[in-house]
Design a protein around this motif. Sequence first.
Motif, mmCIF file in Angstrom:
data_model
loop_
_atom_site.group_PDB
_atom_site.id
_atom_site.type_symbol
_atom_site.label_atom_id
_atom_site.label_comp_id
_atom_site.label_asym_id
_atom_site.label_seq_id
_atom_site.Cartn_x
_atom_site.Cartn_y
_atom_site.Cartn_z
ATOM 1 N N ASN A 1 0.789 -1.241 0.000
ATOM 2 C CA ASN A 1 0.000 0.000 0.000
ATOM 3 C C ASN A 1 0.817 1.286 0.000
ATOM 4 O O ASN A 1 0.234 2.372 0.000
ATOM 5 N N CYS A 2 2.143 1.183 -0.006
ATOM 6 C CA CYS A 2 2.974 2.388 -0.026
ATOM 7 C C CYS A 2 3.593 2.574 -1.414
ATOM 8 O O CYS A 2 3.765 1.617 -2.161
ATOM 9 N N ASP A 3 3.933 3.815 -1.743
ATOM 10 C CA ASP A 3 4.392 4.150 -3.091
ATOM 11 C C ASP A 3 5.839 3.749 -3.350
ATOM 12 O O ASP A 3 6.182 3.302 -4.438
ATOM 13 N N VAL A 4 6.695 3.940 -2.363
ATOM 14 C CA VAL A 4 8.114 3.594 -2.493
ATOM 15 C C VAL A 4 8.534 2.815 -1.257
ATOM 16 O O VAL A 4 8.168 3.171 -0.128
ATOM 17 N N ILE A 5 9.312 1.748 -1.476
ATOM 18 C CA ILE A 5 9.790 0.906 -0.383
ATOM 19 C C ILE A 5 11.301 1.051 -0.283
ATOM 20 O O ILE A 5 12.013 0.976 -1.299
ATOM 21 N N THR A 6 11.805 1.243 0.934
ATOM 22 C CA THR A 6 13.253 1.315 1.147
ATOM 23 C C THR A 6 13.665 0.302 2.207
ATOM 24 O O THR A 6 12.845 -0.162 3.007
ATOM 25 N N ALA A 7 14.952 -0.018 2.204
ATOM 26 C CA ALA A 7 15.537 -0.864 3.247
ATOM 27 C C ALA A 7 17.009 -0.506 3.345
ATOM 28 O O ALA A 7 17.606 0.013 2.392
ATOM 29 N N SER A 8 17.600 -0.784 4.482
ATOM 30 C CA SER A 8 19.004 -0.425 4.695
ATOM 31 C C SER A 8 19.957 -1.497 4.192
ATOM 32 O O SER A 8 21.169 -1.294 4.188
ATOM 33 N N SER A 9 19.434 -2.658 3.792
ATOM 34 C CA SER A 9 20.274 -3.758 3.340
ATOM 35 C C SER A 9 19.604 -4.519 2.207
ATOM 36 O O SER A 9 18.379 -4.639 2.158
ATOM 37 N N ARG B 1 14.407 0.265 -2.771
ATOM 38 C CA ARG B 1 15.563 1.158 -2.812
ATOM 39 C C ARG B 1 16.430 0.854 -1.591
ATOM 40 O O ARG B 1 15.972 1.012 -0.455
ATOM 41 N N VAL B 2 17.645 0.418 -1.794
ATOM 42 C CA VAL B 2 18.547 0.156 -0.676
ATOM 43 C C VAL B 2 19.278 1.444 -0.332
ATOM 44 O O VAL B 2 20.040 1.984 -1.140
ATOM 45 N N THR C 1 22.150 -12.930 11.503
ATOM 46 C CA THR C 1 22.323 -12.990 10.043
ATOM 47 C C THR C 1 21.010 -12.760 9.304
ATOM 48 O O THR C 1 20.944 -12.940 8.094
ATOM 49 N N THR C 2 19.969 -12.378 10.015
ATOM 50 C CA THR C 2 18.666 -12.211 9.374
ATOM 51 C C THR C 2 18.176 -10.773 9.360
ATOM 52 O O THR C 2 17.282 -10.430 8.605
ATOM 53 N N GLY C 3 18.737 -9.907 10.182
ATOM 54 C CA GLY C 3 18.252 -8.541 10.269
ATOM 55 C C GLY C 3 18.801 -7.652 9.172
ATOM 56 O O GLY C 3 19.570 -8.073 8.308
ATOM 57 N N LEU C 4 18.408 -6.394 9.211
ATOM 58 C CA LEU C 4 18.900 -5.411 8.261
ATOM 59 C C LEU C 4 20.094 -4.690 8.876
ATOM 60 O O LEU C 4 20.648 -5.127 9.869
#
Length: 392
Positions: free
Chosen positions: A150-158, A176-177, A295-298
């Motif tokens: 439901n959001c327009d742009v998705i980001t993550a740190s990894s 977008r990383v 080893t699973t987090g961002l």
Amino acid sequence: MKIAIFSEIYLPYLSGISSFISVLRKSLISLGHEVLVITSSTDVSSTTFEDGILRCPAKSANNKYGMSLKNSNNQTMLKKILEFNPDIIHINTDTAMGKLGLSIAHRLGIPTVYSIQDYYEDRFFYENSKIKLKIGTMVEKSRLLDMIDNCDVITASSGRAHEYLASSGRKDKHIRVIPSDTDISSFNYQNITPESIQKLRKKYNISPDTTLAMFAGRLDTDKSVEYLLQEWAQFISVSDNMHLMIVGDGTEIDSLKDWTKYLKIESQVTFTGEIPHSLMPEYYAASNVYVSAATTGLMSMSVLEAIACGLPVLLKRDKYTQEFVKEGVNGFTYEKASEFGDRMKQLSSLDIDGRRIIKNVVRRSRNDIPSDNMAKQFIAAYESAMKKKAKR
């Protein structure tokens, strides 16, 4: 640009999300943007507003934060948000506060950016009810995917987030990383006096000559602290003169304390509980190495803060660890538990001059990153969300 940032938790709660938003907010303001942070807190009984932070009453909740926005129809809160009249909504949680962000965006007809901050893997700690945790994992995943859809742009740190979404049936979703950053002016070991370090170590009965390893963060299932404790028990003995400090609180703290007793390493491990974010530089400065088996987090904000404080990191190795670690420069990685033990003993063998040199090298390793790099990348994400919304 007017940016409304929604997060279930914020400072002074010790959390990577809190630190991330604090750094982003400061950088965005320095670049000339207006920022309103909307968050919940169990420390307020009515809505408060100070220095751009809108704190709303929270209630206890069975989620990763242990609390949730008490009333999504809080009129004082809604009035302040509408008065701010944001151009964009930046959501950092999939809980009640995140849902509020979505509803406000829909009401105002403005775009949304969602940052994936964490997620729950389908794994279990040794004494958790598998049924309860399985249900909890399903609920968490459902909330996360709802935000993503439901959001327009998705980001993550990894880049690790790509794999998680692919495994959850969203492999076509673009992410977008944007690597996280920290405030190197606040996290600087040179600002901490030897007297402060001595006092902190004395508080926890840790002698000046003991090699102190630390982990910091919310003690939840995705942090893998139980594996870190197990590796410590296997390869670090009392005669090695090392100590492990676990800084933070969370849903797993009691289970982790029980696990420590089961492993018979209580004398080698200290749980500090929740520590104010403002005091964290002292804890990094008093330590000799930052450790994690996750080893699973961002991207971990505590890892970035540790490096800024000149603390070498020792992390479990996978293909994304290079996003954190420049091997032999700001830290090291390991694959087997025996490697963890060997590397800890190597770091422990350093003399005073060796430890001073490594602090300087680690600190300098992040100086080539511009202080506004993360904020500029988020501004580009906001602009992309606006263009995407305008085309609908």
